[in-house]
Design a protein around this motif. Structure first.
Motif, PDB file in Angstrom:
ATOM      1  N   GLU A  33       1.123  -1.616   0.106  1.00 40.27           N
ATOM      2  CA  GLU A  33       0.538  -0.238  -0.070  1.00 40.27           C
ATOM      3  C   GLU A  33       0.733   1.790   0.298  1.00 40.27           C
ATOM      4  N   ILE A  34       0.305   2.428  -0.638  1.00 39.43           N
ATOM      5  CA  ILE A  34       0.888   3.542  -1.012  1.00 39.43           C
ATOM      6  C   ILE A  34       1.058   4.175   0.256  1.00 39.43           C
ATOM      7  N   VAL A  35       1.977   5.264   1.237  1.00 36.44           N
ATOM      8  CA  VAL A  35       2.117   5.742   2.545  1.00 36.44           C
ATOM      9  C   VAL A  35       3.270   6.792   2.226  1.00 36.44           C
ATOM     10  N   GLU A  36       2.448   8.213   2.420  1.00 33.77           N
ATOM     11  CA  GLU A  36       3.297   9.563   2.531  1.00 33.77           C
ATOM     12  C   GLU A  36       4.519   9.396   3.191  1.00 33.77           C
ATOM     13  N   PHE A  37       5.194  10.114   3.030  1.00 39.57           N
ATOM     14  CA  PHE A  37       6.290  10.225   3.561  1.00 39.57           C
ATOM     15  C   PHE A  37       6.276  10.488   4.809  1.00 39.57           C
ATOM     16  N   SER A  38       5.393  11.781   5.398  1.00 39.32           N
ATOM     17  CA  SER A  38       5.396  12.610   6.411  1.00 39.32           C
ATOM     18  C   SER A  38       4.572  11.380   7.101  1.00 39.32           C
ATOM     19  N   GLU A  39       3.202  10.622   6.649  1.00 38.24           N
ATOM     20  CA  GLU A  39       3.055   9.714   7.437  1.00 38.24           C
ATOM     21  C   GLU A  39       3.658   8.895   8.128  1.00 38.24           C
ATOM     22  N   MET A  40       4.826   8.439   7.799  1.00 38.02           N
ATOM     23  CA  MET A  40       6.147   7.323   8.079  1.00 38.02           C
ATOM     24  C   MET A  40       6.631   7.629   9.088  1.00 38.02           C
ATOM     25  N   ASP A  42       5.935  10.950  10.971  1.00 37.37           N
ATOM     26  CA  ASP A  42       4.954  10.829  12.368  1.00 37.37           C
ATOM     27  C   ASP A  42       3.637  10.848  12.609  1.00 37.37           C
ATOM     28  N   GLN A  43       4.210   9.266  12.170  1.00 33.86           N
ATOM     29  CA  GLN A  43       2.753   8.239  13.072  1.00 33.86           C
ATOM     30  C   GLN A  43       3.376   6.900  12.603  1.00 33.86           C
ATOM     31  N   HIS A  44       4.340   6.432  11.690  1.00 34.13           N
ATOM     32  CA  HIS A  44       5.246   4.953  12.418  1.00 34.13           C
ATOM     33  C   HIS A  44       6.183   5.393  13.544  1.00 34.13           C
ATOM     34  N   CYS A  60      12.633   6.439   7.615  1.00 33.06           N
ATOM     35  CA  CYS A  60      12.215   8.158   7.107  1.00 33.06           C
ATOM     36  C   CYS A  60      13.734   8.052   6.632  1.00 33.06           C
ATOM     37  N   GLU A  61      14.999   7.637   7.615  1.00 29.67           N
ATOM     38  CA  GLU A  61      16.337   8.107   6.890  1.00 29.67           C
ATOM     39  C   GLU A  61      16.876   7.224   6.945  1.00 29.67           C
ATOM     40  N   THR A 111       0.115   1.652  17.840  1.00 26.96           N
ATOM     41  CA  THR A 111       1.171   2.067  17.011  1.00 26.96           C
ATOM     42  C   THR A 111       1.140   0.719  16.099  1.00 26.96           C
ATOM     43  N   ILE A 112       2.467   2.023  15.008  1.00 26.26           N
ATOM     44  CA  ILE A 112       2.316   1.160  13.926  1.00 26.26           C
ATOM     45  C   ILE A 112       3.506   1.453  13.194  1.00 26.26           C
ATOM     46  N   TYR A 113       4.541   0.565  12.548  1.00 28.12           N
ATOM     47  CA  TYR A 113       5.266   0.337  11.529  1.00 28.12           C
ATOM     48  C   TYR A 113       5.003  -0.665  10.700  1.00 28.12           C
TER      49      TYR A 113
END
Length: 328
Positions: A33-40, A42-44, A60-61, A111-113
């Motif tokens: 599934e697609i995910v935005e960088f900002s979501e990854m 701020d939320q993961h 993200c890094e 929580t999720i990653y």
């Protein structure tokens, strides 16, 4: 060396109508599934090494390191947004919600990653054409936490896969070869990761690679030859190990072989000619198209294998590889 965050890079250029890509055209599909960088960001949550609770290099890094390496390598003033896809979610909850039923959890208590992540970044202005298909230079990577030993301490190297190659704009199929891929890049820090990506980009020759792809248009398979290759591909999955070791490796699975056959007849861009033949450029794109159905952790390996396999077919047609089992 201090790496910039991707949200600190200069604003990307506005995409014109001419540059737009179909929104439903994905470089990988499967169960992703697609995910935005900002979501990854701020939320993961970030997985940790269990013995010392130190953080891993986050998704993200990883995206940031590859983004900056590409920006510096190509002297870009602006950098386009990464296309990111994830799979295999690992869900959790905060301590305060430990006694709640799953359906009672509030958004801030979850929580999720994602265990696996793949991303692709297009380099603006670096493009070429093969058989009427626009190719755009891309860089990217794959991260799968299940390949790391998270039961150890922070000092253990983490595993990454990075690539530089070309995206076929008509279908977003990824064209990669061994020259543009590191399938087991090991790094302990973001800085190590950054420098190894820089080395890969510096060693890649895009002109030579496009010439290599263009060469495929000069070779054709008759329908009977295509059918023989497909039949042998199906047989390969069931060969005894002793025989399989003597034959060029094929990594695609039986379902993907079926997708290649379906596309041979029905694909809008790469199907057979009216006389039933197909040139090796279109044949290669049938493989890269089927590869989109691979899981993230197998995506690059199968992409490279599809490139190698196609050139083995080319050499067989050239009579420089006469004992090629798939056409013998």
């Amino acid at each position: 060396m201090e790496l910039l965050r991707i949200d600190q890079l200069p604003a990307i250029r506005t995409t014109t109508e001419k540059d737009e890509v179909q929104l439903d055209s994905r470089f990988i599909e499967a169960n992703t599934e697609i995910v935005e960088f900002s979501e990854m960001r701020d939320q993961h949550v970030i997985p940790v090494f269990l013995k010392d609770n130190e953080p891993t290099i986050s998704h993200c890094e990883f995206v940031e390191a590859v983004s900056q390496a590409a920006q510096e390598s190509f002297g870009l003033h602006a950098f386009p947004e990464a296309s990111i896809r994830v799979s295999h979610p690992v869900k959790g909850r905060v301590y305060e919600a430990r006694h709640k039923k799953a359906q009672e959890l509030l958004p801030h208590e979850k929580t999720i990653y994602y265990e696996r992540m793949a991303f692709m970044i297009t380099i603006p202005g670096v493009r070429d054409e093969v058989s009427g298909n626009l190719l755009e230079l891309t860089v990217g990577g794959v991260k799968a936490f299940h390949l790391d030993n998270l039961n150890s301490c922070k000092g253990s190297p983490e595993h990454f896969k990075v690539f530089i190659g070309f995206k076929n704009r008509v279908c977003t199929n990824l064209c990669v070869s061994t020259d543009g891929v590191k399938l087991d890049l090991k790094a302990r820090t973001v800085e190590e990761l950054f420098h190894q990506v820089m080395e890969l980009i510096a060693s890649f020759d895009p002109v030579s690679y496009v010439r290599n792809l263009a060469m495929l248009t000069a070779y054709e398979l008759e329908e009977s030859q295509f059918a023989q290759i497909i039949g042998r591909c199906r047989m390969y999955q069931f060969l005894p190990r002793v025989l399989r070791n003597e034959i060029p490796e094929l990594l695609i699975n039986d379902t993907q072989v079926s997708r290649i056959v379906e596309a041979f007849y029905d694909d809008a861009d790469f199907s057979r000619s009216e006389n039933g033949s197909i040139d090796l450029w279109r044949f290669f794109n049938l493989f890269t198209g089927a590869n989109k159905q691979s899981y993230i952790d197998k995506f690059l390996e199968r992409g490279v294998n599809g490139h190698e396999f196609t050139h083995q077919v080319r050499r067989a047609l050239d009579s420089s590889h006469p004992d090629f089992w798939y056409l013998s």
